[in-house]
Design a protein around this motif. Structure first.
Motif, PDB file in Angstrom:
ATOM      1  N   ASN A 129      10.759   6.995   5.859  1.00 45.33           N
ATOM      2  CA  ASN A 129      12.026   7.723   6.008  1.00 45.33           C
ATOM      3  C   ASN A 129      13.138   7.038   5.207  1.00 45.33           C
ATOM      4  N   LEU A 130      13.171   5.677   5.265  1.00 46.04           N
ATOM      5  CA  LEU A 130      14.189   4.939   4.522  1.00 46.04           C
ATOM      6  C   LEU A 130      13.998   5.125   3.023  1.00 46.04           C
ATOM      7  N   LEU A 131      12.731   5.038   2.569  1.00 48.98           N
ATOM      8  CA  LEU A 131      12.465   5.237   1.143  1.00 48.98           C
ATOM      9  C   LEU A 131      12.790   6.653   0.704  1.00 48.98           C
ATOM     10  N   SER A 132      12.526   7.608   1.584  1.00 50.69           N
ATOM     11  CA  SER A 132      12.841   9.013   1.271  1.00 50.69           C
ATOM     12  C   SER A 132      14.342   9.179   1.079  1.00 50.69           C
ATOM     13  N   ASN A 133      15.134   8.512   1.939  1.00 48.80           N
ATOM     14  CA  ASN A 133      16.594   8.552   1.773  1.00 48.80           C
ATOM     15  C   ASN A 133      17.004   7.961   0.434  1.00 48.80           C
TER      16      ASN A 133
ATOM     17  N   GLN B 234       0.834  -1.203   0.000  1.00 46.94           N
ATOM     18  CA  GLN B 234       0.000   0.000   0.000  1.00 46.94           C
ATOM     19  C   GLN B 234       0.867   1.251   0.000  1.00 46.94           C
ATOM     20  N   GLY B 235       1.929   1.254   0.813  1.00 42.56           N
ATOM     21  CA  GLY B 235       2.787   2.427   0.882  1.00 42.56           C
ATOM     22  C   GLY B 235       3.509   2.691  -0.426  1.00 42.56           C
ATOM     23  N   LEU B 236       3.988   1.609  -1.074  1.00 44.63           N
ATOM     24  CA  LEU B 236       4.670   1.798  -2.364  1.00 44.63           C
ATOM     25  C   LEU B 236       3.696   2.312  -3.432  1.00 44.63           C
ATOM     26  N   GLY B 237       2.426   1.900  -3.313  1.00 42.72           N
ATOM     27  CA  GLY B 237       1.435   2.414  -4.263  1.00 42.72           C
ATOM     28  C   GLY B 237       1.258   3.910  -4.123  1.00 42.72           C
ATOM     29  N   GLU B 238       1.264   4.413  -2.892  1.00 46.01           N
ATOM     30  CA  GLU B 238       1.129   5.848  -2.662  1.00 46.01           C
ATOM     31  C   GLU B 238       2.345   6.619  -3.164  1.00 46.01           C
ATOM     32  N   LEU B 239       3.508   5.954  -3.181  1.00 42.34           N
ATOM     33  CA  LEU B 239       4.738   6.623  -3.613  1.00 42.34           C
ATOM     34  C   LEU B 239       5.075   6.319  -5.064  1.00 42.34           C
ATOM     35  N   ASP B 240       4.098   5.832  -5.807  1.00 43.59           N
ATOM     36  CA  ASP B 240       4.389   5.404  -7.171  1.00 43.59           C
ATOM     37  C   ASP B 240       4.915   6.558  -8.029  1.00 43.59           C
ATOM     38  N   ASP B 241       4.355   7.776  -7.827  1.00 41.10           N
ATOM     39  CA  ASP B 241       4.812   8.920  -8.613  1.00 41.10           C
ATOM     40  C   ASP B 241       6.300   9.187  -8.384  1.00 41.10           C
ATOM     41  N   LYS B 242       6.685   9.150  -7.097  1.00 37.68           N
ATOM     42  CA  LYS B 242       8.105   9.387  -6.795  1.00 37.68           C
ATOM     43  C   LYS B 242       8.990   8.273  -7.350  1.00 37.68           C
TER      44      LYS B 242
ATOM     45  N   GLY C 130       0.877   0.811  13.018  1.00 43.74           N
ATOM     46  CA  GLY C 130       0.927   0.933  11.573  1.00 43.74           C
ATOM     47  C   GLY C 130       1.457   2.264  11.103  1.00 43.74           C
ATOM     48  N   LYS C 131       1.029   3.364  11.740  1.00 44.12           N
ATOM     49  CA  LYS C 131       1.461   4.695  11.318  1.00 44.12           C
ATOM     50  C   LYS C 131       2.960   4.884  11.588  1.00 44.12           C
ATOM     51  N   LEU C 132       3.392   4.496  12.792  1.00 49.52           N
ATOM     52  CA  LEU C 132       4.803   4.703  13.136  1.00 49.52           C
ATOM     53  C   LEU C 132       5.719   3.789  12.315  1.00 49.52           C
ATOM     54  N   LEU C 133       5.260   2.559  12.064  1.00 50.10           N
ATOM     55  CA  LEU C 133       6.076   1.633  11.277  1.00 50.10           C
ATOM     56  C   LEU C 133       6.229   2.156   9.838  1.00 50.10           C
ATOM     57  N   TRP C 134       5.108   2.605   9.269  1.00 56.54           N
ATOM     58  CA  TRP C 134       5.223   3.146   7.918  1.00 56.54           C
ATOM     59  C   TRP C 134       6.055   4.418   7.898  1.00 56.54           C
ATOM     60  N   ARG C 135       5.956   5.241   8.953  1.00 56.75           N
ATOM     61  CA  ARG C 135       6.768   6.467   9.023  1.00 56.75           C
ATOM     62  C   ARG C 135       8.252   6.121   8.965  1.00 56.75           C
ATOM     63  N   ALA C 136       8.651   5.048   9.671  1.00 55.55           N
ATOM     64  CA  ALA C 136      10.052   4.635   9.654  1.00 55.55           C
ATOM     65  C   ALA C 136      10.451   4.137   8.273  1.00 55.55           C
ATOM     66  N   ILE C 137       9.578   3.297   7.657  1.00 51.77           N
ATOM     67  CA  ILE C 137       9.881   2.772   6.316  1.00 51.77           C
ATOM     68  C   ILE C 137       9.922   3.919   5.309  1.00 51.77           C
TER      69      ILE C 137
END
Length: 690
Positions: A590-594, A550-558, A581-588
């Motif tokens: 951050n890694l994807l943002s890097n 789900q998270g990768l789907g939201e970041l598909d544009d990036k 769920g919110k905190l775990l995705w926030r951590a993931i």
């Protein structure tokens, strides 16, 4: 095939058969040896003798003949003995000295106040009859020796001899010529200092010195001729041949028996105490005997057997020797195999009475020593050492030396501790006191080393904390001052700018820098909250793959914009973790943002999800666009970036925030760097299902 062979080779029947073979081979070989050595008194050198004339028997008989002839030469005749011709001055002096000693200590006529010459004169008067009796007794003994020598010479059938001593001659042959004696098949001629023997092979006899020692005192004018007829030689040659054949065959038999014995004994050593498919050593009845008693019994058995065989005339028969050897060998072999079993079981020393006594005493004193205070230990040493000295009085120097060595060792340990404390006190926190063992000094040294290690770590942590504070201030100042300076600069430009197009451009730049400043402020605030734990956590069951998908789907544009190729690997079964769920995705995130900021454009990003026991592991790997010339520990610090020039737009707080967010969810976060490969590893506890 191997299984069947192992079952048979380690069976009781095979072991008993091998035991019987060893005993029978040993007993038979000893019996054969005893038959030759003890009963027949034969020399094993006969095996290497090429003929009868090179043997011991021939030269032994020749030496006996020569000795008897020399006795006859010495005494000359019966009339010479009866007339006192054999009573030399030395013989008379020896008899007088023996009787004078008796006179001196047993006779009342001896006067110690007189001179030896006066006492000797009295001695001859008082002991006149005894002196005559002594002379007659010596004559009688010489006459008996003379007659015995003649009888022994007459007893040699087939012996021809002639002897000359000065003017006296005697012989058992009418022809006394040297050439006559040379006509016999074997002869010896000793004339003055010259000698001649036949056959010539007699000279090669290793015992020829027997003849030399018997004839070395023949005078120049004396002569001894000896010859042997076929009647003398033939039976002796036949007996020599029979004995050689007997001993040779016996030695071959002994060699064959010993080879079989060695093979069977080695087999017994290998299989004793073992069972098929059981590596544990099996002890038997004899294994209960203390090994030191066992060894003493073996030595006593061998000693008693040797004494009985060699000294007791009543046992000198083959049957009795065989039975005695069979009994001693059987019992000795059982005891030896018991020692072998203990050697395999590594209890050779532990199963001795001496070891058990000393072990129990040592354990008793050790328990008291370890359970008591230092004062009690000192008292035990003061009381125990004199007791040990008294028990081991026969080895007092060793006991004293051991005590001195132990005392010297303890003094060295104390001095090492004292020197170590001084160094730590002077500021050398990395110094380690080396004290081996587990005694009081060793424990004290370990405690001091722990204190020094604690102080050293505290100092290192404090230094590291000060360094981090300095770097934090520097990095925060740099990252905040850069957009703030831009904002101030463009605001100042706006005050004097009249061109509307430039004003719009300045406002856009001010907006970008203010947004940048806002992100930095929010990240700093979030990092502070995460590290302090002041965040509400709502743990629940989360499907990890669903969250990632789900998270990768939201970041598909990036993802599309970054041109990165994402490769996902995960197990078929669902992985449900216990997390917020919110905190775990926030951590993931951050890694994807890097990754979006620092990954090499056009490279691949690998996302691997695995099940490792009670935790789920999420591993994210990518190739960095910047050279990663810092360690993973430094990269985890706040305001640290992979690009030391800090030319990128990151705040340097992403990894630190991710680590703090995961830890407050009872998870873990680590990174690994291998060249340009960046690997982030997240581990979260799985939901336990029944």
């Amino acid at each position: 095939m191997d299984i069947k062979w192992r079952n048979y080779s380690h069976s009781v029947v095979a072991k008993v058969v091998a035991f019987i073979i060893v005993i029978l081979c040993l007993t038979s070989s000893i019996t054969i040896f005893a038959n030759i050595e003890v009963l027949h008194n034969e020399d094993f050198d006969i095996v290497f003798e090429e003929s009868y004339y090179q043997g011991k028997d021939y030269l032994s008989n020749c030496s006996e003949v020569i000795e008897n002839i020399k006795k006859v030469q010495k005494y000359k005749s019966k009339e010479n003995i009866l007339n006192g011709g054999t009573l030399t001055e030395n013989v008379i002096a020896e008899q007088e000295d023996r009787l004078f000693w008796d006179f001196q200590y047993n006779s009342k006529s001896y006067n110690p106040n007189l001179t030896p010459e006066e006492n000797h004169k009295i001695f001859k008067e008082v002991y006149a009859d005894k002196l005559v009796q002594a002379k007659n007794s010596q004559i009688k003994q010489d006459l008996n020796d003379f007659n015995m020598a003649l009888q022994r010479l007459a007893g040699y059938e087939g012996l021809v001899y002639y002897a000359k001593n000065g003017e006296t001659e005697f012989s058992n042959s009418t022809d006394k010529a040297k050439e006559y004696f040379k006509t016999f098949p074997a002869y010896m001629i000793f004339e003055g200092y010259e000698n001649e023997v036949f056959p010539q092979e007699v000279n090669q006899n290793t015992r020829y010195y027997w003849l030399s020692s018997s004839t070395n005192n023949i005078e120049q004018q004396d002569a001894i001729y000896i010859a042997f007829t076929q009647d003398y030689l033939n039976p002796r040659i036949v007996e020599w041949q029979d004995n050689k054949l007997l001993i040779t065959d016996s030695l071959y038999q002994i060699a064959a028996l010993l080879i079989v014995l060695i093979v069977a004994f080695i087999y017994l050593i290998v299989v004793v105490g073992r069972k098929p498919y059981d590596n544990q050593v099996q002890l038997n009845f004899f294994s209960r005997i203390f090994n030191d008693f066992n060894l003493v019994m073996c030595i006593l058995l061998v000693a008693i057997w040797a004494i009985v065989i060699s000294e007791s005339e009543q046992f000198k028969s083959l049957n009795l020797i065989f039975l005695i050897t069979l009994f001693a060998a059987s019992l000795s072999l059982l005891l030896v195999l018991s020692l072998v079993t203990h050697f395999k079981n590594r209890t050779l020393m532990k199963n001795t009475l001496i070891y058990k006594i000393f072990h129990r005493l040592f354990s008793f004193f050790r328990d008291i020593y370890n359970s008591g205070s230092v004062g009690l230990k000192v008292v035990l040493i003061v009381i125990g050492y004199p007791i040990i000295v008294a028990i081991t009085f026969f080895m007092f120097p060793i006991t004293l030396g051991a005590a001195a060595w132990i005392a010297h060792k303890k003094v060295k340990e104390f001095n090492a501790i004292k020197e170590g404390v001084k160094k730590v006190k002077d500021g050398d926190l990395h110094f380690s006191i080396n004290a081996s063992g587990d005694g009081e000094f060793a424990k004290l040294a370990a405690d001091i080393n722990s204190i020094a290690d604690g102080l050293s770590k505290a100092v290192e942590n404090e230094i590291k904390s000060e360094r981090l504070k300095t770097e934090l201030i520097t990095n925060v100042s740099h990252d905040i001052r850069t957009p703030l300076t831009s904002i101030i600069t463009y605001v100042d430009l706006l005050k004097h700018e009249k061109d509307q197009s430039k004003v719009d451009n300045y406002l856009e730049i001010i907006d970008q820098k203010s947004q940048r400043l806002k992100v930095l402020t929010e990240d700093l605030f979030e990092a502070a909250k995460a590290s302090s734990g002041n965040i509400q956590v709502n743990l629940e069951a989360i499907d990890l793959m669903s969250l990632i998908t789900q998270g990768l789907g939201e970041l598909d544009d990036k993802i599309q914009e970054s041109e990165l190729d994402f490769k996902i690997s995960h197990p078929k079964d669902r992985l449900v973790v216990k997390a917020d769920g919110k905190l775990l995705w926030r951590a993931i995130e951050n890694l994807l943002s890097n990754i979006f900021k620092y990954a090499l454009q056009g490279s691949r990003v690998y996302i691997d999800v695995t099940n490792v026991g009670t935790v789920a592991t999420l591993t994210i790997k990518n190739i960095s666009a910047y050279e990663l010339n810092i360690s993973s520990d430094e990269l985890m610090e706040r305001f640290k970036r992979g690009d030391e020039s800090r030319s990128s737009q990151g705040s340097g707080l992403g990894l630190s925030i991710a680590k703090s967010l995961l830890e407050i969810q009872r998870g873990s976060f680590n990174i690994e760097i291998d060249g340009d490969l960046f690997k982030a590893i997240i581990q979260m506890p799985l939901v336990q299902t029944n």
